[in-house]
Scaffold this motif. Structure first.
Motif, mmCIF file in Angstrom:
data_model
loop_
_atom_site.group_PDB
_atom_site.id
_atom_site.type_symbol
_atom_site.label_atom_id
_atom_site.label_comp_id
_atom_site.label_asym_id
_atom_site.label_seq_id
_atom_site.Cartn_x
_atom_site.Cartn_y
_atom_site.Cartn_z
ATOM 1 N N UNK A 13 -19.327 29.002 0.364
ATOM 2 C CA UNK A 13 -18.149 28.166 0.068
ATOM 3 C C UNK A 13 -16.870 28.725 0.700
ATOM 4 N N UNK A 14 -16.945 28.951 1.982
ATOM 5 C CA UNK A 14 -15.785 29.533 2.666
ATOM 6 C C UNK A 14 -14.642 28.518 2.728
ATOM 7 N N UNK A 15 -13.442 29.026 2.738
ATOM 8 C CA UNK A 15 -12.240 28.195 2.853
ATOM 9 C C UNK A 15 -11.421 28.684 4.037
ATOM 10 N N UNK A 16 -10.351 27.942 4.355
ATOM 11 C CA UNK A 16 -9.560 28.283 5.535
ATOM 12 C C UNK A 16 -8.893 29.649 5.416
ATOM 13 N N UNK A 17 -8.624 30.131 4.161
ATOM 14 C CA UNK A 17 -7.978 31.443 4.033
ATOM 15 C C UNK A 17 -8.950 32.603 4.268
ATOM 16 N N UNK A 18 -10.228 32.269 4.568
ATOM 17 C CA UNK A 18 -11.184 33.308 4.966
ATOM 18 C C UNK A 18 -10.950 33.740 6.414
ATOM 19 N N UNK A 19 -10.175 32.978 7.149
ATOM 20 C CA UNK A 19 -9.938 33.302 8.565
ATOM 21 C C UNK A 19 -9.242 34.652 8.685
ATOM 22 N N UNK A 20 -9.942 35.610 9.287
ATOM 23 C CA UNK A 20 -9.417 36.959 9.465
ATOM 24 C C UNK A 20 -10.500 37.816 10.117
ATOM 25 N N UNK A 21 -10.190 39.083 10.347
ATOM 26 C CA UNK A 21 -11.193 40.020 10.846
ATOM 27 C C UNK A 21 -11.674 40.890 9.693
ATOM 28 N N UNK A 22 -12.955 41.308 9.782
ATOM 29 C CA UNK A 22 -13.584 42.027 8.676
ATOM 30 C C UNK A 22 -14.294 43.283 9.192
ATOM 31 N N UNK A 23 -14.169 44.367 8.382
ATOM 32 C CA UNK A 23 -14.785 45.658 8.688
ATOM 33 C C UNK A 23 -15.845 45.962 7.639
ATOM 34 N N UNK A 24 -16.847 46.762 8.033
ATOM 35 C CA UNK A 24 -17.936 47.084 7.114
ATOM 36 C C UNK A 24 -17.907 48.578 6.778
ATOM 37 N N UNK A 25 -18.301 48.860 5.542
ATOM 38 C CA UNK A 25 -18.307 50.226 5.012
ATOM 39 C C UNK A 25 -19.566 50.416 4.175
ATOM 40 N N UNK A 26 -20.132 51.628 4.202
ATOM 41 C CA UNK A 26 -21.257 51.950 3.336
ATOM 42 C C UNK A 26 -20.834 53.073 2.394
ATOM 43 N N UNK A 27 -21.415 53.025 1.185
ATOM 44 C CA UNK A 27 -21.119 54.040 0.166
ATOM 45 C C UNK A 27 -22.419 54.471 -0.483
ATOM 46 N N UNK A 28 -22.690 55.764 -0.386
ATOM 47 C CA UNK A 28 -23.857 56.355 -1.042
ATOM 48 C C UNK A 28 -23.506 57.793 -1.403
ATOM 49 N N UNK A 29 -24.396 58.459 -2.022
ATOM 50 C CA UNK A 29 -24.158 59.863 -2.404
ATOM 51 C C UNK A 29 -24.918 60.774 -1.440
ATOM 52 N N UNK A 30 -24.208 61.661 -0.773
ATOM 53 C CA UNK A 30 -22.749 61.907 -0.869
ATOM 54 C C UNK A 30 -21.983 61.268 0.281
ATOM 55 N N UNK A 31 -22.638 60.336 1.013
ATOM 56 C CA UNK A 31 -22.051 59.845 2.269
ATOM 57 C C UNK A 31 -21.254 58.551 2.033
ATOM 58 N N UNK A 32 -20.069 58.509 2.589
ATOM 59 C CA UNK A 32 -19.238 57.292 2.601
ATOM 60 C C UNK A 32 -18.549 57.217 3.964
ATOM 61 N N UNK A 33 -18.569 56.018 4.572
ATOM 62 C CA UNK A 33 -17.928 55.883 5.883
ATOM 63 C C UNK A 33 -17.619 54.424 6.173
ATOM 64 N N UNK A 34 -16.552 54.219 6.951
ATOM 65 C CA UNK A 34 -16.146 52.884 7.412
ATOM 66 C C UNK A 34 -16.072 52.897 8.935
ATOM 67 N N UNK A 35 -16.635 51.845 9.549
ATOM 68 C CA UNK A 35 -16.493 51.712 11.010
ATOM 69 C C UNK A 35 -15.149 51.044 11.279
ATOM 70 N N UNK A 36 -14.188 51.845 11.680
ATOM 71 C CA UNK A 36 -12.825 51.334 11.891
ATOM 72 C C UNK A 36 -12.627 50.733 13.281
ATOM 73 N N UNK A 37 -13.628 50.869 14.151
ATOM 74 C CA UNK A 37 -13.469 50.405 15.542
ATOM 75 C C UNK A 37 -14.193 49.103 15.832
ATOM 76 N N UNK A 38 -14.959 48.622 14.869
ATOM 77 C CA UNK A 38 -15.702 47.383 15.081
ATOM 78 C C UNK A 38 -15.443 46.423 13.935
#
Length: 375
Positions: free
Chosen positions: A113-138
């Protein structure tokens, strides 16, 4: 003394900080650059991730790993509202789910049910123990609109008369659960085949192939591929039109003469030949019909024949008048004698002929033989 778990966590943070200083990415994600989405529909984001070899030992795939999507800017420390989805939470700003297997580094995600305010860029991140990281370049750029994108109708190769041809039409499918239906409009009979296929960037599209045999009558006629997207209880439509360019041999060839009325010998006439072809005709050949046979004739022959007939006609007039002038005057010493009486009773028309009998004057002329009896 710090416990081993805290020491390990500090070591991970230290290594991550050092690698970040040297531009090393802690998380490498693979996803499309852009997705065009229809308002009210869903969007599937193909996603996979990997971890650089230097820090792989810090990631344990057997431990439950959460997937997080961040909107606009990957740094959310002071803006937690940028996190629009976290698979570890039951309630999120965006309704969706991660359909990929995170233990196999598949982070494919679907938002509903996406709407027009969904228009933007999105980044992905994973969270686990003990590793957490975000890909800031893609990131993936999601563009939401009220109208669907027009299907793509590329043309490759030459379309020739009488040769079967196949055309492909592609329609983007941001929501594979509800793919569009493709239909064709052609000026002739055809067959179609539709299938859902995966693109190189792992997005989906519907491919429709139409097969038909073109003729010269289809040249410059329109072909239409129409995509119908189901959205809720209604449909949204987009189409692509293309004009056919069919190569064909000359058709409807005709010839005309001007002036059309009978013409006199020696006069000029104009012959015009027309024909329809693609590509257009560049060379015409004229033929003369003689005794049931076709003979190729050069257009200059008409000019030569006309001039020749004119000269023959002029020469004939000269010969005729010369003959008349010669027969009207006879040489001296000849007479014209009427001998028609000697022809009476014969089955021939009466006419005059030329006589070459001459009368000679003598001083002592002997009497006719029939007068000797009087002597």
């Amino acid at each position: 003394m710090a416990c081993p778990e805290n020491m390990l966590f500090l070591i991970v943070l230290f290594i991550s900080g050092v690698l970040a200083c040297f531009g090393q990415r802690d998380l490498i994600t693979t996803m499309p650059d852009r997705l065009d989405v229809l308002t009210g529909s869903c969007v599937q984001i193909p996603c996979s991730f990997d971890i650089p070899h230097q820090i792989k030992y810090t990631f344990n795939s057997t431990i439950l790993t959460s997937g997080v999507w961040i909107k606009g800017n990957p740094y959310f420390g002071e803006r937690p509202d940028r996190v629009i989805f976290n698979s570890s939470k039951l309630v999120n700003r965006y309704q969706g789910e991660i359909t990929g297997n995170m233990s196999q580094k598949n982070c494919t995600t679907v938002f509903f049910n996406v709407t027009t305010n969904y228009t933007n860029k999105y980044f992905f991140r994973i969270e686990s123990q003990p590793f957490r990281a975000t890909d800031t370049e893609k990131s993936v750029n999601i563009v939401v609109s009220d109208l669907p994108s027009s299907p793509i109708l590329p043309v490759s190769g030459e379309v020739k008369e009488g040769t079967p041809v196949s055309l492909n039409c592609f329609a983007v499918t941001p929501c594979p659960e509800h793919p569009p239906e493709l239909t064709w409009t052609l000026p002739t009979q055809f067959t179609t085949e539709n299938q859902l296929q995966e693109n190189p960037d792992q997005t989906k599209s519907v491919l429709s192939t139409v097969t038909f045999t073109p003729s010269y009558l289809h040249h410059e006629k329109n072909i239409t591929c129409t995509a119908v997207y189901p959205v809720g209880t209604s449909n949204k439509t987009a189409e692509h039109n293309m004009m056919l360019n069919v190569s064909f041999s000359p058709k409807d060839t005709s010839a005309s003469i001007s002036p059309a009325d009978p013409v006199s010998v020696g006069s000029c006439v104009s012959l015009t030949c027309s024909s329809t072809a693609n590509p257009p005709v560049t060379n015409f050949t004229w033929f003369k019909i003689s005794e049931g046979q076709e003979e190729p004739v050069n257009p200059k022959v008409f000019e030569i024949v006309g001039k020749t007939l004119g000269l023959i006609f002029l020469f004939s007039l000269i010969v005729f008048f010369a003959w008349r002038r010669r027969t009207s005057r006879l040489p001296s010493g000849f007479d014209m004698t009427d001998r028609s009486q000697g022809l009476v009773g014969m089955n021939s028309p009466v006419g005059t002929v030329c006589s070459n009998q001459a009368t000679v004057s003598r001083g002592n002329q002997e009497p006719p033989l029939n007068n000797l009896d009087g002597l």
